[in-house]
Scaffold this motif. Structure first.
Motif, PDB file in Angstrom:
ATOM      1  N   VAL A  43       0.844  -1.206   0.000  1.00 26.26           N
ATOM      2  CA  VAL A  43       0.000   0.000   0.000  1.00 26.26           C
ATOM      3  C   VAL A  43       0.877   1.253   0.000  1.00 26.26           C
ATOM      4  CG1 VAL A  43      -1.618   1.386   1.379  1.00 26.26           C
ATOM      5  CG2 VAL A  43      -2.017  -1.064   1.061  1.00 26.26           C
ATOM      6  N   LEU A  44       1.926   1.247   0.797  1.00 19.26           N
ATOM      7  CA  LEU A  44       2.818   2.404   0.872  1.00 19.26           C
ATOM      8  C   LEU A  44       3.553   2.630  -0.443  1.00 19.26           C
ATOM      9  CD1 LEU A  44       4.269   1.988   4.484  1.00 19.26           C
ATOM     10  CD2 LEU A  44       2.702   3.762   3.675  1.00 19.26           C
ATOM     11  N   ASP A  45       3.967   1.548  -1.097  1.00 17.67           N
ATOM     12  CA  ASP A  45       4.617   1.671  -2.409  1.00 17.67           C
ATOM     13  C   ASP A  45       3.656   2.282  -3.429  1.00 17.67           C
ATOM     14  OD1 ASP A  45       6.980   0.630  -1.494  1.00 17.67           O
ATOM     15  OD2 ASP A  45       6.623  -1.409  -2.246  1.00 17.67           O
ATOM     16  N   ASP A  46       2.417   1.819  -3.400  1.00 17.00           N
ATOM     17  CA  ASP A  46       1.417   2.340  -4.326  1.00 17.00           C
ATOM     18  C   ASP A  46       1.066   3.797  -4.000  1.00 17.00           C
ATOM     19  OD1 ASP A  46       1.338  -0.048  -5.658  1.00 17.00           O
ATOM     20  OD2 ASP A  46      -0.442  -0.811  -4.620  1.00 17.00           O
ATOM     21  N   LEU A  47       1.004   4.125  -2.722  1.00 21.25           N
ATOM     22  CA  LEU A  47       0.724   5.496  -2.301  1.00 21.25           C
ATOM     23  C   LEU A  47       1.835   6.437  -2.761  1.00 21.25           C
ATOM     24  CD1 LEU A  47      -0.875   7.613  -0.720  1.00 21.25           C
ATOM     25  CD2 LEU A  47       0.337   6.873   1.354  1.00 21.25           C
ATOM     26  N   GLU A  48       3.059   5.952  -2.664  1.00 13.84           N
ATOM     27  CA  GLU A  48       4.205   6.735  -3.141  1.00 13.84           C
ATOM     28  C   GLU A  48       4.035   7.085  -4.618  1.00 13.84           C
ATOM     29  OE1 GLU A  48       8.880   5.761  -3.947  1.00 13.84           O
ATOM     30  OE2 GLU A  48       8.067   5.212  -1.976  1.00 13.84           O
ATOM     31  N   GLU A  49       3.621   6.123  -5.405  1.00 16.65           N
ATOM     32  CA  GLU A  49       3.408   6.353  -6.840  1.00 16.65           C
ATOM     33  C   GLU A  49       2.274   7.357  -7.066  1.00 16.65           C
ATOM     34  OE1 GLU A  49       2.247   3.897 -10.906  1.00 16.65           O
ATOM     35  OE2 GLU A  49       2.861   2.787  -9.124  1.00 16.65           O
ATOM     36  N   VAL A  50       1.210   7.246  -6.276  1.00 14.27           N
ATOM     37  CA  VAL A  50       0.075   8.179  -6.395  1.00 14.27           C
ATOM     38  C   VAL A  50       0.528   9.615  -6.157  1.00 14.27           C
ATOM     39  CG1 VAL A  50      -2.073   8.950  -5.294  1.00 14.27           C
ATOM     40  CG2 VAL A  50      -1.736   6.528  -5.806  1.00 14.27           C
ATOM     41  N   LEU A  51       1.295   9.836  -5.109  1.00 15.91           N
ATOM     42  CA  LEU A  51       1.733  11.191  -4.768  1.00 15.91           C
ATOM     43  C   LEU A  51       2.689  11.759  -5.807  1.00 15.91           C
ATOM     44  CD1 LEU A  51       2.257  10.758  -0.916  1.00 15.91           C
ATOM     45  CD2 LEU A  51       0.379  11.945  -2.064  1.00 15.91           C
ATOM     46  N   ILE A  52       3.592  10.926  -6.288  1.00 18.44           N
ATOM     47  CA  ILE A  52       4.553  11.397  -7.298  1.00 18.44           C
ATOM     48  C   ILE A  52       3.836  11.750  -8.595  1.00 18.44           C
ATOM     49  CG2 ILE A  52       6.480  10.685  -8.788  1.00 18.44           C
ATOM     50  CD1 ILE A  52       7.577   9.122  -6.360  1.00 18.44           C
ATOM     51  N   THR A  53       2.896  10.900  -9.011  1.00 20.10           N
ATOM     52  CA  THR A  53       2.163  11.166 -10.253  1.00 20.10           C
ATOM     53  C   THR A  53       1.138  12.288 -10.090  1.00 20.10           C
ATOM     54  OG1 THR A  53       0.583   9.387  -9.751  1.00 20.10           O
ATOM     55  CG2 THR A  53       2.465   8.834 -11.166  1.00 20.10           C
ATOM     56  N   SER A  54       0.919  12.740  -8.859  1.00 27.73           N
ATOM     57  CA  SER A  54       0.045  13.890  -8.596  1.00 27.73           C
ATOM     58  C   SER A  54       0.863  15.170  -8.441  1.00 27.73           C
ATOM     59  CB  SER A  54      -0.783  13.646  -7.339  1.00 27.73           C
ATOM     60  OG  SER A  54      -1.612  12.510  -7.499  1.00 27.73           O
ATOM     61  N   ASP A  55       2.144  15.087  -8.818  1.00 28.96           N
ATOM     62  CA  ASP A  55       3.059  16.235  -8.831  1.00 28.96           C
ATOM     63  C   ASP A  55       3.374  16.807  -7.454  1.00 28.96           C
ATOM     64  OD1 ASP A  55       3.726  17.316 -11.813  1.00 28.96           O
ATOM     65  OD2 ASP A  55       1.821  16.268 -11.767  1.00 28.96           O
ATOM     66  N   VAL A  56       3.305  15.950  -6.441  1.00 26.62           N
ATOM     67  CA  VAL A  56       3.744  16.381  -5.118  1.00 26.62           C
ATOM     68  C   VAL A  56       5.272  16.505  -5.089  1.00 26.62           C
ATOM     69  CG1 VAL A  56       3.855  15.716  -2.674  1.00 26.62           C
ATOM     70  CG2 VAL A  56       1.730  15.438  -3.947  1.00 26.62           C
ATOM     71  N   GLY A  57       5.942  15.754  -5.964  1.00 34.89           N
ATOM     72  CA  GLY A  57       7.403  15.801  -6.020  1.00 34.89           C
ATOM     73  C   GLY A  57       8.017  14.637  -5.275  1.00 34.89           C
ATOM     74  N   VAL A  58       9.153  14.143  -5.775  1.00 33.94           N
ATOM     75  CA  VAL A  58       9.775  12.932  -5.222  1.00 33.94           C
ATOM     76  C   VAL A  58      10.213  13.135  -3.773  1.00 33.94           C
ATOM     77  CG1 VAL A  58      11.696  11.300  -5.428  1.00 33.94           C
ATOM     78  CG2 VAL A  58      10.501  12.092  -7.488  1.00 33.94           C
ATOM     79  N   GLU A  59      10.971  14.211  -3.510  1.00 32.28           N
ATOM     80  CA  GLU A  59      11.519  14.410  -2.166  1.00 32.28           C
ATOM     81  C   GLU A  59      10.411  14.600  -1.130  1.00 32.28           C
ATOM     82  OE1 GLU A  59      14.742  17.221  -1.806  1.00 32.28           O
ATOM     83  OE2 GLU A  59      15.335  16.876  -3.887  1.00 32.28           O
ATOM     84  N   THR A  60       9.409  15.382  -1.474  1.00 29.68           N
ATOM     85  CA  THR A  60       8.300  15.618  -0.540  1.00 29.68           C
ATOM     86  C   THR A  60       7.497  14.343  -0.335  1.00 29.68           C
ATOM     87  OG1 THR A  60       8.187  17.917  -1.272  1.00 29.68           O
ATOM     88  CG2 THR A  60       6.269  17.057  -0.096  1.00 29.68           C
ATOM     89  N   THR A  61       7.296  13.587  -1.414  1.00 35.33           N
ATOM     90  CA  THR A  61       6.581  12.311  -1.308  1.00 35.33           C
ATOM     91  C   THR A  61       7.300  11.365  -0.360  1.00 35.33           C
ATOM     92  OG1 THR A  61       5.576  12.453  -3.505  1.00 35.33           O
ATOM     93  CG2 THR A  61       5.881  10.248  -2.589  1.00 35.33           C
ATOM     94  N   LEU A  62       8.612  11.246  -0.509  1.00 34.02           N
ATOM     95  CA  LEU A  62       9.392  10.348   0.359  1.00 34.02           C
ATOM     96  C   LEU A  62       9.297  10.778   1.818  1.00 34.02           C
ATOM     97  CD1 LEU A  62      12.566   9.731  -1.855  1.00 34.02           C
ATOM     98  CD2 LEU A  62      10.620   8.205  -1.487  1.00 34.02           C
ATOM     99  N   LYS A  63       9.236  12.077   2.043  1.00 37.70           N
ATOM    100  CA  LYS A  63       9.100  12.604   3.401  1.00 37.70           C
ATOM    101  C   LYS A  63       7.745  12.187   4.003  1.00 37.70           C
ATOM    102  CE  LYS A  63      10.821  16.691   3.828  1.00 37.70           C
ATOM    103  NZ  LYS A  63      10.996  18.165   3.840  1.00 37.70           N
ATOM    104  N   ILE A  64       6.691  12.288   3.199  1.00 38.95           N
ATOM    105  CA  ILE A  64       5.348  11.898   3.656  1.00 38.95           C
ATOM    106  C   ILE A  64       5.288  10.394   3.927  1.00 38.95           C
ATOM    107  CG2 ILE A  64       2.924  11.696   2.938  1.00 38.95           C
ATOM    108  CD1 ILE A  64       3.326  14.334   1.369  1.00 38.95           C
ATOM    109  N   ILE A  65       5.822   9.608   2.997  1.00 37.24           N
ATOM    110  CA  ILE A  65       5.805   8.146   3.140  1.00 37.24           C
ATOM    111  C   ILE A  65       6.577   7.715   4.384  1.00 37.24           C
ATOM    112  CG2 ILE A  65       6.563   5.962   2.113  1.00 37.24           C
ATOM    113  CD1 ILE A  65       4.103   7.164   0.753  1.00 37.24           C
TER     114      ILE A  65
END
Length: 315
Positions: A43-65
């Protein structure tokens, strides 16, 4: 219009402006949790993909995850039903960390001098339109506003700003095409100060031939401003087009490398599913988002309110 109706209309504008982003994010989230009862690695891996493809940005996404992973590890069991709530809390916390305030009115600090906003951004992001809408909002709040047409490299920029000045009913200080932008800024501040203005908004060139040219031009404008008002500018506002997603990140990085940016205006959020860039850009630059554009109307430029933004995103 009553006070309740006014705030209700603002909320409706925000909800509508974020509709495409909300649909995109939550449709993807629905696929992430389908058939799952708890938040696990998949679920977390898939959520990471959702956030990145929603233009949250890689670094910010990793911080949230990472924050969600720590919470899952601590609580041992987190259901997928809780995921929206947790994600909401993490995004609100991130925005809070990046000094994004809960702006609710168009008040300004009282210093005895006009509050000076220097506006930067590349051509095509809605910079001049944003200036016009800012002028309208400040005037509607009872402020005396002056505009400075310091983008003297493009006749269209000066003309467009003058049209906005007429539409809003505020004076625009300009010179001939090719004039020194710093000279326009000096004249604007001098006139505004002499006439008891509350707010001065200065337009600048969207693009010069290289970073050094842009840096020198902005430094010259700021130095000349200080001859009239020593603390000017009070705000250096970078305007970004939210519909460009990752390109907006790059523009933000380029401008922050040549001048200090103190606030962000992110435009055109109503026409895109890339509203996640608001979260990522603010986080990466450590600069607060202050204004967001949610439509074509003059009232559709809003002060960014962290709580209202998150509430609309997760409504």
């Amino acid at each position: 219009m009553g006070l309740f109706s006014f705030f209700n209309k603002k909320k409706e504008t925000l909800d509508k402006g974020l509709e495409k982003t909300k649909q995109s994010v939550f449709e993807k989230l629905a696929h992430v949790v389908v058939g799952k009862s708890k938040v696990d690695d998949e679920v977390l891996d898939d959520l990471e993909e959702v956030l990145i493809t929603s233009d949250v940005g890689v670094e910010t996404t990793l911080k949230i995850i990472k924050s969600i992973e720590e919470r899952v590890a601590r609580d041992k069991y987190v259901s997928t039903n809780e995921l929206n709530m947790i994600l909401r809390e993490e995004i609100e916390r991130l925005l809070s960390e990046n000094n994004v305030s809960d702006n609710s009115d168009w008040d300004l600090p009282s210093t005895g001098n006009p509050y000076v906003i220097l506006v930067v951004g590349v051509n095509g992001v809605g910079k001049t339109t944003t200036i016009g809408k800012l002028a309208h909002q400040f005037k509607s709040a009872g402020k005396k506003v002056y505009l400075g047409a310091a983008d003297t490299f493009r006749a269209a920029a000066v003309e467009q700003l003058c049209i906005w000045g007429e539409r809003v009913g505020v004076p625009v200080v300009k010179q001939q095409m090719g004039a020194d932008p710093a000279s326009v800024a000096f004249d604007t501040l001098s006139s505004a100060k002499a006439n008891g203005a509350d707010v001065v908004i200065i337009d600048t060139a969207g693009r010069l031939h290289n970073k050094v040219g842009l840096m020198n031009e902005l430094k010259k404008i700021k130095d000349v401003m200080k001859k009239v008002i020593p603390d000017a500018p009070d705000e250096i506002l970078l305007v970004l087009d939210g519909s460009t997603g990752q390109n907006a990140f790059e523009q933000a990085r380029q401008f922050s490398s040549v001048t200090q940016i103190t606030a962000l205006a992110i435009t055109k959020l109503d026409g895109t599913a890339k509203g996640g860039c608001v979260i990522g850009i603010s986080d990466q630059l450590k600069v607060p988002v202050k204004y967001i554009g949610l439509g074509e109307g003059m009232e559709d430029l809003q002060l960014f309110n962290r709580k209202s933004f998150v509430e609309s995103l997760f409504a």
